[in-house]
Motif scaffolding. Structure first.
Motif, PDB file in Angstrom:
ATOM      1  N   LYS A 149       0.926  -1.155   0.213  1.00 49.05           N
ATOM      2  CA  LYS A 149      -0.204  -0.166   0.024  1.00 49.05           C
ATOM      3  C   LYS A 149       0.706   1.075   0.091  1.00 49.05           C
ATOM      4  O   LYS A 149       2.025   0.928   0.639  1.00 49.05           O
ATOM      5  CB  LYS A 149      -1.035  -0.412   1.088  1.00 49.05           C
ATOM      6  N   ARG A 150       0.626   2.123   0.078  1.00 48.79           N
ATOM      7  CA  ARG A 150       1.456   3.597  -0.884  1.00 48.79           C
ATOM      8  C   ARG A 150      -0.188   5.265  -0.504  1.00 48.79           C
ATOM      9  O   ARG A 150      -1.096   4.722  -0.920  1.00 48.79           O
ATOM     10  CB  ARG A 150       1.482   3.711  -2.102  1.00 48.79           C
ATOM     11  N   ILE A 151       0.798   5.594   0.732  1.00 46.41           N
ATOM     12  CA  ILE A 151       0.310   7.035   0.950  1.00 46.41           C
ATOM     13  C   ILE A 151       0.907   8.077   0.373  1.00 46.41           C
ATOM     14  O   ILE A 151       1.637   8.030   0.644  1.00 46.41           O
ATOM     15  CB  ILE A 151       0.004   7.083   2.265  1.00 46.41           C
ATOM     16  N   ALA A 152       0.294   8.942  -0.455  1.00 47.33           N
ATOM     17  CA  ALA A 152       1.249  10.411  -0.708  1.00 47.33           C
ATOM     18  C   ALA A 152       0.845  10.968   0.300  1.00 47.33           C
ATOM     19  O   ALA A 152      -0.448  11.438   0.747  1.00 47.33           O
ATOM     20  CB  ALA A 152       0.380  10.666  -2.118  1.00 47.33           C
ATOM     21  N   THR A 153       1.986  12.202   1.238  1.00 54.43           N
ATOM     22  CA  THR A 153       1.332  13.079   2.032  1.00 54.43           C
ATOM     23  C   THR A 153       1.390  14.642   1.623  1.00 54.43           C
ATOM     24  O   THR A 153       2.959  14.670   1.370  1.00 54.43           O
ATOM     25  CB  THR A 153       1.597  12.450   3.208  1.00 54.43           C
ATOM     26  N   MET A 154       0.966  15.600   1.852  1.00 57.81           N
ATOM     27  CA  MET A 154       1.106  16.985   1.022  1.00 57.81           C
ATOM     28  C   MET A 154       1.907  17.363   2.651  1.00 57.81           C
ATOM     29  O   MET A 154       0.294  17.629   3.224  1.00 57.81           O
ATOM     30  CB  MET A 154       1.082  17.539   0.339  1.00 57.81           C
ATOM     31  N   GLN A 155       2.857  18.082   2.694  1.00 57.36           N
ATOM     32  CA  GLN A 155       2.975  19.244   4.100  1.00 57.36           C
ATOM     33  C   GLN A 155       4.532  19.213   4.348  1.00 57.36           C
ATOM     34  O   GLN A 155       5.064  18.379   3.657  1.00 57.36           O
ATOM     35  CB  GLN A 155       2.611  18.222   5.868  1.00 57.36           C
ATOM     36  N   ASP A 156       5.392  20.512   4.602  1.00 58.36           N
ATOM     37  CA  ASP A 156       5.904  20.658   5.115  1.00 58.36           C
ATOM     38  C   ASP A 156       7.213  19.745   6.147  1.00 58.36           C
ATOM     39  O   ASP A 156       6.903  18.491   6.778  1.00 58.36           O
ATOM     40  CB  ASP A 156       6.149  22.129   6.096  1.00 58.36           C
ATOM     41  N   ILE A 157       8.103  20.106   6.408  1.00 59.14           N
ATOM     42  CA  ILE A 157       9.413  19.055   7.432  1.00 59.14           C
ATOM     43  C   ILE A 157      10.144  19.677   7.797  1.00 59.14           C
ATOM     44  O   ILE A 157      11.069  21.035   7.776  1.00 59.14           O
ATOM     45  CB  ILE A 157       9.879  17.775   6.343  1.00 59.14           C
ATOM     46  N   SER A 158      10.015  19.333   8.903  1.00 57.75           N
ATOM     47  CA  SER A 158      11.264  20.643   9.705  1.00 57.75           C
ATOM     48  C   SER A 158      12.520  19.155   9.900  1.00 57.75           C
ATOM     49  O   SER A 158      12.404  18.647  10.109  1.00 57.75           O
ATOM     50  CB  SER A 158      10.539  20.493  11.443  1.00 57.75           C
ATOM     51  N   CYS A 159      13.302  20.050   9.545  1.00 59.81           N
ATOM     52  CA  CYS A 159      15.099  18.958  10.106  1.00 59.81           C
ATOM     53  C   CYS A 159      15.121  18.837  11.515  1.00 59.81           C
ATOM     54  O   CYS A 159      15.268  17.746  12.217  1.00 59.81           O
ATOM     55  CB  CYS A 159      16.042  19.803   9.877  1.00 59.81           C
ATOM     56  N   VAL A 160      14.682  19.801  12.541  1.00 61.85           N
ATOM     57  CA  VAL A 160      14.518  19.499  13.798  1.00 61.85           C
ATOM     58  C   VAL A 160      12.944  19.390  14.498  1.00 61.85           C
ATOM     59  O   VAL A 160      12.749  20.319  14.000  1.00 61.85           O
ATOM     60  CB  VAL A 160      15.520  19.788  15.016  1.00 61.85           C
ATOM     61  N   GLY A 161      12.320  18.473  15.240  1.00 60.30           N
ATOM     62  CA  GLY A 161      10.676  19.448  16.002  1.00 60.30           C
ATOM     63  C   GLY A 161      10.265  17.943  15.005  1.00 60.30           C
ATOM     64  O   GLY A 161      10.821  17.132  13.974  1.00 60.30           O
TER      65      GLY A 161
END
Length: 275
Positions: free
Chosen positions: A2-14
């Protein structure tokens, strides 16, 4: 697989957005394909964080996916930072969402206030994206802005049910209000399926502290559980239980950090919980 595509930002720490969605979904035995909307040095709880917008990369990513013929079992959006990103999320749903589960976590507000940089006009635009989803999972603050109703911390079950019906009237079939407390010392999620006209509430013991990013963990777990074949109600329960376990193991660490939960240590629990 199964595969999910997710759209959102990414934090290097946090520990929020893609920083939790990617490992949580992956640990559930589901491939996580990502569309990063921005990269931050840390999440916004820290001062002086760096921010690089990636909006211009989103359409080329989706174009390449279409060229390669990729398809997905679910599409899941989290924090979206602009009107343009809302439009691109709607396009993601249009291009890849046929017969595909679509989940929107309308991350934009908490504790009665919109996050910095957001406006009521943005909340209205978010409402349009929610209408295209199969499931939305706002907290009570976000629901209040979506519906343009006053935010309150004093509510009963009848009020929660009315809000849920108003949310599904936007166009989504199912809505879940997270962070609901109907009994002292308890915290949970209240769900509604408009097609079946059925409500469902699940609560756990409330932990002593609240942490940044647990809503993202909750939504990621809900999405992963449903793609794994769990029912809507089962997925809600698993998401609530996993978040509680994440907070519990964090509080057991004497010198735990304050910027997120130790979800990594709770992943074995999640795997077992999935059966």
């Amino acid at each position: 697989m199964k595969r999910i595509a997710t759209m959102q930002d990414i934090s290097c720490v946090g520990k929020c957005s893609l920083t939790v969605a990617l490992p949580v979904i992956s640990s559930m035995g589901v491939e996580a394909a990502v569309i990063p909307t921005a990269v931050l040095s840390t999440h916004t709880m820290f001062k002086g964080f760096t921010f690089h917008d990636l909006t211009s990369e989103i359409q080329p990513i989706m174009d390449h996916w279409k060229k390669e013929g990729f398809d997905f079992d679910a599409l899941y959006t989290g924090y979206l930072g602009s009107f343009e990103q809302l439009d691109l999320a709607a396009k993601l749903f249009a291009d890849f969402g046929k017969d595909t589960l679509k989940i929107v976590d309308p991350c934009m507000a908490d504790n009665g206030k919109l996050y910095a940089g957001f406006t009521e006009e943005f909340a209205s635009a978010m409402k349009d994206l929610c209408a295209k989803a199969d499931i939305i999972c706002p907290n009570l603050t976000e629901a209040s802005f979506l519906l343009k109703i006053p935010y309150t911390t004093e509510y009963d079950e009848a009020y929660v049910q009315d809000v849920l019906k108003q949310l599904t009237a936007l166009g989504t079939r199912k809505a879940v209000l997270t962070g609901i407390s109907l009994n002292e010392g308890k915290l949970g999620a209240y769900a509604y399926d408009s097609k079946d006209d059925t409500f469902f509430y699940y609560e756990t013991d409330e932990e002593a502290e609240h942490f940044h990013g647990t809503g993202d963990i909750w939504a990621s777990t809900l999405c992963g559980a449903m793609v794994r074949g769990k029912t809507f109600e089962e997925a809600v329960c698993i998401a609530c239980d996993f978040v509680k376990e994440c907070i519990h193991v964090t509080l057991e660490e004497e010198n735990h950090n304050t910027y997120g939960v130790n979800f990594e240590q709770a992943i074995p629990y999640l795997i077992n919980r999935l059966g």
